[in-house]
Design a protein around this motif. Structure first.
Motif, PDB file in Angstrom:
ATOM      1  N   LEU A   9       0.828  -1.205   0.000  1.00 31.05           N
ATOM      2  CA  LEU A   9       0.000   0.000   0.000  1.00 31.05           C
ATOM      3  C   LEU A   9       0.868   1.264   0.000  1.00 31.05           C
ATOM      4  O   LEU A   9       0.536   2.245  -0.677  1.00 31.05           O
ATOM      5  N   LYS A  10       1.986   1.235   0.714  1.00 31.75           N
ATOM      6  CA  LYS A  10       2.894   2.387   0.722  1.00 31.75           C
ATOM      7  C   LYS A  10       3.527   2.585  -0.655  1.00 31.75           C
ATOM      8  O   LYS A  10       3.633   3.710  -1.139  1.00 31.75           O
ATOM      9  N   LEU A  11       3.955   1.481  -1.280  1.00 33.38           N
ATOM     10  CA  LEU A  11       4.563   1.574  -2.609  1.00 33.38           C
ATOM     11  C   LEU A  11       3.590   2.166  -3.624  1.00 33.38           C
ATOM     12  O   LEU A  11       3.999   2.875  -4.544  1.00 33.38           O
ATOM     13  N   LEU A  12       2.325   1.855  -3.479  1.00 38.63           N
ATOM     14  CA  LEU A  12       1.312   2.344  -4.412  1.00 38.63           C
ATOM     15  C   LEU A  12       0.697   3.669  -3.978  1.00 38.63           C
ATOM     16  O   LEU A  12      -0.230   4.159  -4.625  1.00 38.63           O
ATOM     17  N   GLY A  13       1.219   4.249  -2.926  1.00 36.51           N
ATOM     18  CA  GLY A  13       0.676   5.493  -2.369  1.00 36.51           C
ATOM     19  C   GLY A  13       0.303   6.551  -3.398  1.00 36.51           C
ATOM     20  O   GLY A  13      -0.832   7.046  -3.395  1.00 36.51           O
ATOM     21  N   PRO A  14       1.222   6.916  -4.315  1.00 35.88           N
ATOM     22  CA  PRO A  14       0.876   7.947  -5.306  1.00 35.88           C
ATOM     23  C   PRO A  14      -0.310   7.557  -6.199  1.00 35.88           C
ATOM     24  O   PRO A  14      -1.123   8.400  -6.557  1.00 35.88           O
ATOM     25  N   LYS A  15      -0.434   6.285  -6.532  1.00 31.40           N
ATOM     26  CA  LYS A  15      -1.549   5.829  -7.373  1.00 31.40           C
ATOM     27  C   LYS A  15      -2.866   5.806  -6.597  1.00 31.40           C
ATOM     28  O   LYS A  15      -3.935   5.755  -7.185  1.00 31.40           O
ATOM     29  N   ASN A  18      -6.370   9.290  -5.315  1.00 34.27           N
ATOM     30  CA  ASN A  18      -7.773   9.580  -5.598  1.00 34.27           C
ATOM     31  C   ASN A  18      -8.706   8.450  -5.161  1.00 34.27           C
ATOM     32  O   ASN A  18      -9.838   8.368  -5.622  1.00 34.27           O
ATOM     33  N   VAL A  19      -8.200   7.570  -4.288  1.00 38.60           N
ATOM     34  CA  VAL A  19      -8.958   6.402  -3.853  1.00 38.60           C
ATOM     35  C   VAL A  19      -9.065   6.408  -2.326  1.00 38.60           C
ATOM     36  O   VAL A  19      -8.082   6.649  -1.636  1.00 38.60           O
ATOM     37  N   LEU A  20     -10.252   6.148  -1.838  1.00 37.98           N
ATOM     38  CA  LEU A  20     -10.449   5.989  -0.398  1.00 37.98           C
ATOM     39  C   LEU A  20     -10.117   4.539  -0.054  1.00 37.98           C
ATOM     40  O   LEU A  20     -10.803   3.627  -0.511  1.00 37.98           O
ATOM     41  N   VAL A  21      -9.043   4.341   0.703  1.00 41.57           N
ATOM     42  CA  VAL A  21      -8.615   2.993   1.072  1.00 41.57           C
ATOM     43  C   VAL A  21      -8.982   2.740   2.526  1.00 41.57           C
ATOM     44  O   VAL A  21      -8.615   3.515   3.410  1.00 41.57           O
ATOM     45  N   THR A  22      -9.734   1.663   2.757  1.00 37.69           N
ATOM     46  CA  THR A  22     -10.037   1.262   4.120  1.00 37.69           C
ATOM     47  C   THR A  22      -9.272  -0.030   4.397  1.00 37.69           C
ATOM     48  O   THR A  22      -9.172  -0.902   3.531  1.00 37.69           O
ATOM     49  N   VAL A  41       2.267 -10.459  -6.060  1.00 35.98           N
ATOM     50  CA  VAL A  41       0.844 -10.802  -5.979  1.00 35.98           C
ATOM     51  C   VAL A  41       0.044  -9.601  -5.484  1.00 35.98           C
ATOM     52  O   VAL A  41      -0.964  -9.208  -6.090  1.00 35.98           O
ATOM     53  N   LEU A  42       0.479  -9.018  -4.380  1.00 30.88           N
ATOM     54  CA  LEU A  42      -0.249  -7.905  -3.776  1.00 30.88           C
ATOM     55  C   LEU A  42      -0.302  -6.698  -4.704  1.00 30.88           C
ATOM     56  O   LEU A  42      -1.361  -6.083  -4.886  1.00 30.88           O
ATOM     57  N   ILE A  43       0.831  -6.349  -5.313  1.00 31.09           N
ATOM     58  CA  ILE A  43       0.881  -5.194  -6.215  1.00 31.09           C
ATOM     59  C   ILE A  43      -0.036  -5.414  -7.415  1.00 31.09           C
ATOM     60  O   ILE A  43      -0.809  -4.530  -7.794  1.00 31.09           O
ATOM     61  N   ASN A  44       0.022  -6.607  -8.032  1.00 33.41           N
ATOM     62  CA  ASN A  44      -0.827  -6.876  -9.196  1.00 33.41           C
ATOM     63  C   ASN A  44      -2.309  -6.735  -8.854  1.00 33.41           C
ATOM     64  O   ASN A  44      -3.074  -6.131  -9.606  1.00 33.41           O
ATOM     65  N   ILE A  45      -2.714  -7.288  -7.733  1.00 33.42           N
ATOM     66  CA  ILE A  45      -4.127  -7.225  -7.352  1.00 33.42           C
ATOM     67  C   ILE A  45      -4.547  -5.791  -7.028  1.00 33.42           C
ATOM     68  O   ILE A  45      -5.602  -5.324  -7.460  1.00 33.42           O
ATOM     69  N   LEU A  46      -3.708  -5.080  -6.296  1.00 31.92           N
ATOM     70  CA  LEU A  46      -4.043  -3.695  -5.944  1.00 31.92           C
ATOM     71  C   LEU A  46      -4.045  -2.778  -7.167  1.00 31.92           C
ATOM     72  O   LEU A  46      -4.917  -1.914  -7.292  1.00 31.92           O
ATOM     73  N   VAL A  47      -3.102  -2.955  -8.084  1.00 29.71           N
ATOM     74  CA  VAL A  47      -3.076  -2.133  -9.301  1.00 29.71           C
ATOM     75  C   VAL A  47      -4.337  -2.380 -10.126  1.00 29.71           C
ATOM     76  O   VAL A  47      -4.942  -1.438 -10.651  1.00 29.71           O
ATOM     77  N   ASN A  48      -4.746  -3.641 -10.243  1.00 26.70           N
ATOM     78  CA  ASN A  48      -5.989  -3.935 -10.968  1.00 26.70           C
ATOM     79  C   ASN A  48      -7.183  -3.248 -10.307  1.00 26.70           C
ATOM     80  O   ASN A  48      -8.065  -2.725 -10.992  1.00 26.70           O
ATOM     81  N   ALA A  49      -7.229  -3.249  -8.985  1.00 25.66           N
ATOM     82  CA  ALA A  49      -8.324  -2.585  -8.268  1.00 25.66           C
ATOM     83  C   ALA A  49      -8.302  -1.077  -8.529  1.00 25.66           C
ATOM     84  O   ALA A  49      -9.351  -0.468  -8.786  1.00 25.66           O
ATOM     85  N   GLU A  54     -10.563   3.596 -11.690  1.00 22.79           N
ATOM     86  CA  GLU A  54     -10.351   4.732 -12.589  1.00 22.79           C
ATOM     87  C   GLU A  54     -11.406   4.791 -13.697  1.00 22.79           C
ATOM     88  O   GLU A  54     -11.691   5.850 -14.229  1.00 22.79           O
ATOM     89  N   TYR A  55     -11.995   3.649 -14.045  1.00 23.50           N
ATOM     90  CA  TYR A  55     -13.021   3.615 -15.082  1.00 23.50           C
ATOM     91  C   TYR A  55     -14.353   4.192 -14.608  1.00 23.50           C
ATOM     92  O   TYR A  55     -15.210   4.529 -15.416  1.00 23.50           O
ATOM     93  N   MET A  56     -14.526   4.258 -13.308  1.00 26.39           N
ATOM     94  CA  MET A  56     -15.797   4.722 -12.744  1.00 26.39           C
ATOM     95  C   MET A  56     -15.599   6.144 -12.217  1.00 26.39           C
ATOM     96  O   MET A  56     -14.988   6.348 -11.172  1.00 26.39           O
ATOM     97  N   THR A  57     -16.107   7.115 -12.936  1.00 25.81           N
ATOM     98  CA  THR A  57     -15.888   8.514 -12.553  1.00 25.81           C
ATOM     99  C   THR A  57     -17.091   9.134 -11.866  1.00 25.81           C
ATOM    100  O   THR A  57     -17.051  10.286 -11.477  1.00 25.81           O
TER     101      THR A  57
END
Length: 147
Positions: A9-15, A18-22, A41-49, A54-57
């Motif tokens: 989650l820290k590595l993906l912080g900049p991405k 615009n997302v509310l992470v709980t 595994v974790l990065i791939n799943i989180l990036v997909n999420a 991003e498709y839902m504005t």
């Protein structure tokens, strides 16, 4: 596993700006898992999420990360309120080189690699998704008896 989730989650912080992470991260027993592969595994799943969101504005993007022990397994559940997947896409997400992303933006190997890594570690993955509602990726890790 708890630390690996926090690092991803820290590595993906900049991405995730615009997302509310709980997060609901319970202390869980240690597992034996290659840390680099677990991170992948974790990065791939989180990036997909993130990308699904991003498709839902038309609403606030949300990703939930839950970690808990369920009987003799550890459950990691990553949910999003993104675009979701059709039945056809769900049936193909683990196929190598299958992607729904535009040409040049996705290789289609992320989830194929995720499945391969998880199977090598006797972990199971369950995907639940509804088009235009979101997706839940549940990973069940066996608790090692040697730790």
């Amino acid at each position: 596993l708890l630390l690996a989730v926090e690092i991803a989650l820290k590595l993906l912080g900049p991405k995730l700006k615009n997302v509310l992470v709980t997060q609901n991260l319970q202390p869980v027993p240690k597992i034996i898992f290659n840390s680099g592969e677990l991170n992948q595994v974790l990065i791939n799943i989180l990036v997909n999420a993130i990308q699904a969101c991003e498709y839902m504005t038309n609403h606030t993007s949300k990703i939930g990360v839950d970690l808990t022990q369920v009987n003799d397994e550890i459950l990691l559940n990553v949910t999003d309120n993104g675009c979701g997947m059709s039945e056809e896409v769900q049936q193909r997400i683990f196929d190598a080189f299958y992607t729904t992303k535009p040409v040049g933006t996705g290789t289609g190997i992320g989830m194929s690699i995720v499945l391969q890594i998880l199977e090598q570690h006797d972990a199971k993955i369950v995907v639940k998704s509804e088009l235009n509602k979101g997706t839940s990726i549940q990973i069940y890790f066996p608790i090692s008896t040697s730790m």
